[in-house]
Design a protein around this motif. Structure first.
Motif, PDB file in Angstrom:
ATOM      1  N   ASP A   1       0.708  -1.154   0.072  1.00  0.00           N
ATOM      2  CA  ASP A   1      -0.197  -0.120  -0.090  1.00  0.00           C
ATOM      3  C   ASP A   1       0.723   1.267  -0.189  1.00  0.00           C
ATOM      4  OD1 ASP A   1      -2.537  -1.643   0.078  1.00  0.00           O
ATOM      5  OD2 ASP A   1      -2.698  -1.370   2.062  1.00  0.00           O
ATOM      6  N   GLU A   2       1.782   1.367   0.793  1.00  0.00           N
ATOM      7  CA  GLU A   2       2.815   2.536   0.876  1.00  0.00           C
ATOM      8  C   GLU A   2       3.674   2.741  -0.479  1.00  0.00           C
ATOM      9  OE1 GLU A   2       4.166   2.570   5.475  1.00  0.00           O
ATOM     10  OE2 GLU A   2       5.301   0.953   4.197  1.00  0.00           O
TER      11      GLU A   2
ATOM     12  N   ARG B   1       2.234   1.580  -3.356  1.00  0.00           N
ATOM     13  CA  ARG B   1       1.488   1.973  -4.391  1.00  0.00           C
ATOM     14  C   ARG B   1       1.341   3.398  -4.256  1.00  0.00           C
ATOM     15  NH1 ARG B   1      -2.148  -0.643  -2.823  1.00  0.00           N
ATOM     16  NH2 ARG B   1      -2.234  -2.716  -4.352  1.00  0.00           N
ATOM     17  N   ASP B   2       1.131   4.158  -3.082  1.00  0.00           N
ATOM     18  CA  ASP B   2       0.859   5.524  -3.037  1.00  0.00           C
ATOM     19  C   ASP B   2       2.090   6.401  -3.292  1.00  0.00           C
ATOM     20  OD1 ASP B   2      -1.641   4.917  -1.633  1.00  0.00           O
ATOM     21  OD2 ASP B   2      -0.937   5.104   0.360  1.00  0.00           O
ATOM     22  N   PHE B   3       3.562   5.783  -3.090  1.00  0.00           N
ATOM     23  CA  PHE B   3       4.613   6.427  -3.236  1.00  0.00           C
ATOM     24  C   PHE B   3       4.611   6.659  -4.836  1.00  0.00           C
ATOM     25  CE2 PHE B   3       9.164   6.210  -4.695  1.00  0.00           C
ATOM     26  CZ  PHE B   3       9.367   7.245  -3.930  1.00  0.00           C
TER      27      PHE B   3
ATOM     28  N   ASN C   1       2.587   6.186  -7.208  1.00  0.00           N
ATOM     29  CA  ASN C   1       1.360   6.903  -7.902  1.00  0.00           C
ATOM     30  C   ASN C   1       1.480   8.299  -7.632  1.00  0.00           C
ATOM     31  OD1 ASN C   1       0.107   4.499  -8.818  1.00  0.00           O
ATOM     32  ND2 ASN C   1      -1.337   4.244  -7.100  1.00  0.00           N
ATOM     33  N   SER C   2       2.258   8.745  -6.642  1.00  0.00           N
ATOM     34  CA  SER C   2       2.103  10.259  -6.243  1.00  0.00           C
ATOM     35  C   SER C   2       3.552  10.910  -6.677  1.00  0.00           C
ATOM     36  CB  SER C   2       2.030  10.395  -4.811  1.00  0.00           C
ATOM     37  OG  SER C   2       3.080   9.858  -4.220  1.00  0.00           O
TER      38      SER C   2
ATOM     39  N   TYR D   1       3.231   0.081 -10.658  1.00  0.00           N
ATOM     40  CA  TYR D   1       2.756   1.265  -9.895  1.00  0.00           C
ATOM     41  C   TYR D   1       3.310   2.405 -10.716  1.00  0.00           C
ATOM     42  CZ  TYR D   1       1.336  -1.786  -6.521  1.00  0.00           C
ATOM     43  OH  TYR D   1       0.574  -2.987  -5.436  1.00  0.00           O
TER      44      TYR D   1
END
Length: 270
Positions: A68-69, A71-73, A75-76, A134
């Motif tokens: 999850d971390e 994916r967020d990293f 993606n952002s 990702y």
């Protein structure tokens, strides 16, 4: 600005974003790094023994995140912005030192494209599945959605203008060199061996094409040879791109990039 090696002054090292984030300008930590062999001191210069010593810890932290971390990293982030944390910032006035870099006024970064490619490839080694899933695949898909137009000709024209592509062709019909301002995604293509931006144009041109070129452009002296200089970033007549076959070579390259990406995904599929 461009620097070929990791040879910096102590002040430059302390002013890097990576150093200030971790050590808050405290010079004693730099002295410890020198004592323990991370940097080799050469007069006023300190040379990092290997750029991977900066990149590896950063990459390993990302690779160690949970799904999850990550994916967020991925993606952002703007990977180019992340790379800037490894660049040098400094202020110099009208100054060139030891031909190591060009100087300018104000705040700026020194860049090394080969380091950028290494940085992008590092994640493929440390975190291949999530990096592809990702970051790499979405980045390329979004870029292809941007550049692919109704026809191959329109697509080629759009890319050439975006890259401000400039080409030299000698009297023998050979592609004798080019220049381009590569967007970061093209550095990503090269770093992962998906394709090279300079393959957008053919290596050679036919006699018929050279006859057309000689009627459209003037020969100019460039060093020891005469060449036709073509700035595709300024060309409005798409017929030139068509007559030189660049629509075909550009489409072939884009197909190769997509095909190589598919092979890369298969290679790293669990």
């Amino acid at each position: 600005m461009y620097r070929e090696n990791a040879k910096l002054t102590k002040d430059e090292i302390i002013l890097t974003e990576a150093y200030t984030l971790n050590f808050e300008y405290d010079e004693q930590y730099l002295e410890l790094m020198i004592e323990n062999g991370l940097f080799v001191e050469q007069g006023k210069w300190c040379e990092l023994v290997n750029i991977l010593l900066v990149m590896m810890p950063y990459g390993m932290v990302i690779a160690g995140m949970n799904s999850d971390e990550k994916r967020d990293f991925y993606n952002s982030i703007d990977m180019m912005d992340q790379w800037q944390k490894l660049r040098v910032r400094n202020k110099k006035e009208f100054q060139v030192e030891d031909s190591t870099y060009l100087a300018d006024i104000g705040l700026y970064y020194f860049e090394n494209t080969e380091w950028e490619k290494l940085f992008l490839k590092l994640f493929l080694e440390l975190d291949p599945h999530d990096y592809l899933d990702y970051y790499v695949v979405p980045t390329i898909q979004n870029y292809f959605q941007e550049i692919k137009k109704e026809t191959p000709l329109d697509t080629a024209s759009y890319i050439l203008k975006q890259l401000d592509f400039r080409l030299d062709i000698n009297k023998q019909g050979e592609n004798s060199g080019g220049m381009a301002s590569m967007p970061f995604v093209w550095i990503l293509f090269e770093s992962l061996d998906l394709g090279c931006g300079f393959d957008l144009v053919p290596c050679e041109f036919s006699e018929e094409q050279m006859d057309y070129i000689s009627r459209q452009f003037e020969l100019v002296q460039d060093g020891t040879e005469e060449v036709y200089k073509i700035n595709f970033g300024e060309i409005k007549d798409l017929d030139i791109i068509l007559k030189l076959g660049i629509d075909g070579s550009a489409l072939k390259l884009l197909d190769e990039i997509e095909d190589n990406l598919r092979k890369l995904i298969i290679k790293h599929t669990d």
